[in-house]
Design an enzyme around this catalytic site. Structure first.
Site, PDB file in Angstrom:
ATOM      1  N   HIS A  30      45.143  37.336  35.716  1.00  7.21           N
ATOM      2  CA  HIS A  30      43.746  37.481  36.030  1.00  7.21           C
ATOM      3  C   HIS A  30      42.933  38.022  35.067  1.00  7.21           C
ATOM      4  O   HIS A  30      43.392  38.244  33.744  1.00  7.21           O
ATOM      5  CB  HIS A  30      43.797  38.089  37.269  1.00  7.21           C
ATOM      6  CG  HIS A  30      44.679  39.561  37.155  1.00  7.21           C
ATOM      7  ND1 HIS A  30      44.185  40.621  36.333  1.00  7.21           N
ATOM      8  CD2 HIS A  30      45.647  40.030  37.957  1.00  7.21           C
ATOM      9  CE1 HIS A  30      45.056  41.728  36.223  1.00  7.21           C
ATOM     10  NE2 HIS A  30      46.005  41.288  37.248  1.00  7.21           N
ATOM     11  N   HIS A  33      44.270  40.887  32.714  1.00  9.66           N
ATOM     12  CA  HIS A  33      45.135  40.498  31.526  1.00  9.66           C
ATOM     13  C   HIS A  33      44.192  39.768  30.478  1.00  9.66           C
ATOM     14  O   HIS A  33      44.536  40.057  29.309  1.00  9.66           O
ATOM     15  CB  HIS A  33      45.931  39.427  32.238  1.00  9.66           C
ATOM     16  CG  HIS A  33      47.055  39.695  33.194  1.00  9.66           C
ATOM     17  ND1 HIS A  33      46.891  39.413  34.317  1.00  9.66           N
ATOM     18  CD2 HIS A  33      48.173  40.598  32.916  1.00  9.66           C
ATOM     19  CE1 HIS A  33      48.027  39.740  35.113  1.00  9.66           C
ATOM     20  NE2 HIS A  33      49.009  40.385  34.110  1.00  9.66           N
ATOM     21  N   SER A 182      45.050  43.253  40.235  1.00 11.87           N
ATOM     22  CA  SER A 182      46.514  43.086  40.155  1.00 11.87           C
ATOM     23  C   SER A 182      46.958  42.093  40.762  1.00 11.87           C
ATOM     24  O   SER A 182      46.537  41.332  41.649  1.00 11.87           O
ATOM     25  CB  SER A 182      46.875  44.500  40.961  1.00 11.87           C
ATOM     26  OG  SER A 182      48.530  44.310  41.443  1.00 11.87           O
TER      27      SER A 182
END
Ligand code: PAF
Length: 277
Positions: A30, A33, A182
């Site tokens: 996502h 990252h 997350s």
């Protein structure tokens, strides 16, 4: 981008590189990252990312089998970030035999907070990160502050083993309503997703009250836990800790740099978050 699954091929590709910047992940990438990839690019070249869902860090009742695996979509995202190599080993490549040698973090840092609620989690993380670093041999590695305790443990591991890798911390990326990004947010049902920003809001309230001079940390933690429970969450902890070692500040340390960390279950999904104060 080169997608490599064998440790030998990876070593061949990286021979002679001494400024490699590394971002280990478990995939299902996502925006959080991708911000790690961008930070990695500022600190070294080439950028190597890894995707490996590491069985060793999942407890027997945790979500290893259902952890979201979105390999094709992940590859597209990494290509757009100009990642040079994606290291995506199979389980057989990483753990050809049962992994008997493991890296245990210090009890002080590894057995508290997440370590208390997820037995063996940080040993699993340290073991795979040590092994990935041994494969990539990066000069820098980027870890997100979202997993604050993981970041500190990995940094301490690199220092204690004199690894030639500097650990760089990346800020947490949040949705517009405050929810920290997350992979596990995917598990939230729509009503839970609407409720989920309450965790960050509870942390923000603790931070505000500490900043406005409240030093009754026990009470602030307790109130935050109660407000989460009242709204139907099952909090594991809300803890105001020293940033230096994640221990509770003693009476003379109440003005040390602090961080407030929390973990709570919303339905079947366990979320963690933290805010530096
Ligand atoms: O933060 C994660 O995604 C994992 O714990 C890590 C660092 C990739 C190790 O498996």
């Amino acid at each position: 981008m080169k997608v490599i699954s064998s440790i030998n091929d990876l070593r061949d590709q990286l021979r002679g590189q001494n400024r490699t910047s590394f971002v280990p992940t478990m995939g299902n990438l996502h925006e959080g990252h991708l911000s790690l990839m961008r930070l990695a690019r500022q600190h070294g070249d080439p950028v190597v990312a890894s995707i490996f869902v590491n069985r060793l860090q999942f407890g027997p009742n945790e979500d290893f089998d259902k952890y979201p695996r979105t390999f094709e979509a992940d590859i597209e995202k990494l290509q757009k970030e100009n990642v040079y190599i994606l290291f995506a080993p199979t389980e057989r490549e990483m753990y050809p035999q049962s992994q008997e040698y493991r890296v245990h973090p210090s009890h002080d840092l590894g057995d508290i907070l997440e370590g208390e609620f997820r037995t063996g989690f940080f040993t699993g993380v340290c073991t795979v990160v040590m092994k990935l670093m041994s494969c990539v041999q990066p000069r820098v590695a980027v870890f997100g502050k979202k997993d604050y305790q993981q970041l500190m443990i990995v940094r301490a591991m690199c220092e204690q083993f004199a690894l030639p890798t500097e650990v760089i911390a990346a800020e947490t990326v949040r949705d517009i309503d405050g929810l920290a990004l997350s992979s596990r947010n995917r598990y939230l049902q729509p009503a839970e997703r609407a409720e989920a920003p309450m965790l960050a809001a509870a942390l923000a309230r603790v931070r505000e009250r500490v900043l406005s001079g409240n030093r009754n940390f026990e009470m602030l933690q307790h109130e935050a836990m109660v407000s989460l429970s009242t709204a139907g969450w099952k909090p594991d902890y809300v803890a105001i800790r020293k940033r230096s070692n994640l221990l509770a500040p003693a009476a003379h340390e109440l003005d040390a740099p602090l961080v407030v960390l929390a973990a709570a279950k919303l339905g079947a999904t366990r979320l963690i978050d933290n805010l530096e104060i």
